[in-house]
Design an enzyme around this catalytic site. Structure first.
Site, PDB file in Angstrom:
ATOM      1  N   GLY A   1      -9.196  -5.723   9.073  1.00  0.00           N
ATOM      2  CA  GLY A   1      -7.963  -5.206   9.631  1.00  0.00           C
ATOM      3  C   GLY A   1      -7.837  -5.469  11.111  1.00  0.00           C
ATOM      4  N   ARG A   2      -8.541  -4.687  11.932  1.00  0.00           N
ATOM      5  CA  ARG A   2      -8.416  -4.776  13.378  1.00  0.00           C
ATOM      6  C   ARG A   2      -8.803  -6.157  13.896  1.00  0.00           C
ATOM      7  NH1 ARG A   2      -4.982  -0.789  14.482  1.00  0.00           N
ATOM      8  NH2 ARG A   2      -5.293   0.632  12.738  1.00  0.00           N
TER       9      ARG A   2
ATOM     10  N   CYS B   1      -6.915   7.160   4.348  1.00  0.00           N
ATOM     11  CA  CYS B   1      -6.334   7.525   5.641  1.00  0.00           C
ATOM     12  C   CYS B   1      -6.635   8.994   5.969  1.00  0.00           C
ATOM     13  CB  CYS B   1      -4.833   7.290   5.626  1.00  0.00           C
ATOM     14  SG  CYS B   1      -4.027   7.729   7.190  1.00  0.00           S
TER      15      CYS B   1
ATOM     16  N   HIS C   1     -14.154   1.260   2.080  1.00  0.00           N
ATOM     17  CA  HIS C   1     -14.466   1.260   3.507  1.00  0.00           C
ATOM     18  C   HIS C   1     -15.849   1.879   3.656  1.00  0.00           C
ATOM     19  CE1 HIS C   1     -12.923   2.031   7.862  1.00  0.00           C
ATOM     20  NE2 HIS C   1     -14.223   1.782   7.847  1.00  0.00           N
TER      21      HIS C   1
ATOM     22  N   GLY D   1     -14.713  -2.662   6.582  1.00  0.00           N
ATOM     23  CA  GLY D   1     -15.298  -1.889   7.671  1.00  0.00           C
ATOM     24  C   GLY D   1     -16.302  -2.659   8.511  1.00  0.00           C
ATOM     25  N   GLY D   2     -15.984  -2.880   9.787  1.00  0.00           N
ATOM     26  CA  GLY D   2     -16.931  -3.461  10.724  1.00  0.00           C
ATOM     27  C   GLY D   2     -17.256  -4.925  10.527  1.00  0.00           C
TER      28      GLY D   2
ATOM     29  N   GLN E   1       0.842  -1.190   0.000  1.00  0.00           N
ATOM     30  CA  GLN E   1       0.000   0.000   0.000  1.00  0.00           C
ATOM     31  C   GLN E   1       0.883   1.248   0.000  1.00  0.00           C
ATOM     32  OE1 GLN E   1      -3.843   1.500   2.674  1.00  0.00           O
ATOM     33  NE2 GLN E   1      -2.384   0.064   3.516  1.00  0.00           N
TER      34      GLN E   1
END
Length: 364
Positions: free
Chosen positions: A226-227, A84, A164, A205-206, A54
């Site tokens: 990601g997280r 970002c 996202h 996302g989520g 990236q």
């Protein structure tokens, strides 16, 4: 670590964002030790198609040079970050702020495509569904249209969009808050899928359950997480089993993964000077709950203790191999009845580290 947990090629692994200037002006590609801190060079030969590098840029020329050098290294997937929202990134006029200038973004992506021409490298763009007050479907469609129209000379199948499903607030919210506070709007993502039928879309996302992954894959070309993976890397095993049909017998065992990782970490330090503090981070999520928190504290303390007075800001030196420090920490954890994160609990046999000859036990 994640590649060891899921070695089946079902998932792509993304690097953190690297500024294109690092290649165009900093010539990071000429410094293998520094480059290895950002790009997993050792994995490119075997997993090149499963790694996405990236980059961030506001300059078509810099982006062109970055892609040119990455393609030479064997990178097969390069992404332009347009999502970002951090202040430092905004000051460089890249990241989410690029969504406000669709033509500039399109020119950067076009330059990236030109640099990748003749190779198997795929170019993609990661963005939000909106930025600040610009959060309508029409705004997002204009942004994506500018990219698609500008790169029509490229095979459409080689351009991808990662959306996202939240908009970004450039003022008032931190990057962390921007990952949770703006409302999720998956329907907006699906609107874009219907509007650009020949473009590949990945939803982000989520997404934090096997069920939600399966649901999105019914419509989108892929899912980005990601997280969730950072906090629970063993979730990849669940996806391999439930989504891709890998039998539980073929899923890697925690002890095997741990052994392979500490050997990999030793080699990364010896070959590229990787800091123990960086190599230790993936292990923080390897164990669970209160006992996992204890391991993080013990490992952090052990790494700090092992650093020698000869360490400098440019190079850290240690009194023992990384694998030896980890084994000692795990032994201490076992004595405190720490258990590894896994779908089953069984006592594992003793194993010997090739680096130190010390023994460790773990539970899965």
């Amino acid at each position: 670590m994640t590649r060891l947990i899921s070695p089946f090629g079902n998932h792509q692994l993304w690097t953190e964002m690297i500024h294109a200037n690092a290649f165009a002006r900093g010539h990071i590609h000429k410094d293998p030790r520094k480059l290895a801190q950002h790009v997993p060079l050792r994995e490119l030969n075997d997993f090149g198609s499963g790694i996405v590098v990236q980059i961030g840029s506001s300059s078509p020329d810099d982006a062109y040079e970055a892609v040119r050098q990455l393609v030479k290294l064997g990178v097969c997937n390069i992404n332009l970050n347009c999502g970002c929202p951090s202040r430092n990134v905004q000051m460089g006029s890249f990241g989410a702020v690029l969504m406000k200038t669709p033509q500039t973004t399109a020119n950067i992506v076009d330059a990236m495509c030109l640099a990748a021409r003749g190779s198997s490298c795929r170019i993609s763009v990661k963005c939000r569904i909106g930025v600040d007050e610009h959060d309508s479907a029409e705004f997002l469609q204009r942004f994506i249209s500018a990219i698609v129209e500008r790169t029509r000379h490229v095979d459409e199948s080689s351009i991808g969009i990662i959306l996202h499903a939240r908009k970004a607030w450039l003022q008032g919210l931190s990057p962390k808050e921007n990952r949770t506070i703006p409302e999720l709007n998956y329907e907006r993502v699906y609107e874009m899928l219907r509007a650009f039928k020949t473009t590949s879309f990945i939803v982000n996302g989520g997404i934090d359950s096997v069920e939600s992954v399966a649901k999105h894959l019914d419509t989108a070309d892929g899912v980005m997480m990601g997280r969730k993976i950072q906090e629970d890397p063993w979730f990849l095993s669940k996806l391999d089993h439930h989504i891709y049909g890998i039998s539980t017998e073929k899923l890697p065992r925690p002890l095997d993964v741990l052994q392979q990782y500490v050997r990999f970490a030793d080699q990364m330090h010896n070959d590229h000077g990787s800091r123990y503090s960086v190599l230790g981070r993936p292990l923080f999520a390897f164990f669970q709950g209160r006992k996992g928190r204890a391991l993080r504290a013990n490992l952090t303390q052990a790494i700090a203790k092992a650093k020698t007075p000869r360490s400098t800001r440019q190079e850290s030196r240690y009194s023992a191999p990384f694998s030896e420090i980890v084994l000692e920490t795990v032994e201490k954890a076992n004595a405190e009845h720490m258990y590894c994160r896994s779908s089953q609990r069984e006592t594992l046999p003793m194993a010997t580290s090739q680096s130190s000859g010390k023994q460790m036990t773990a539970c899965a």
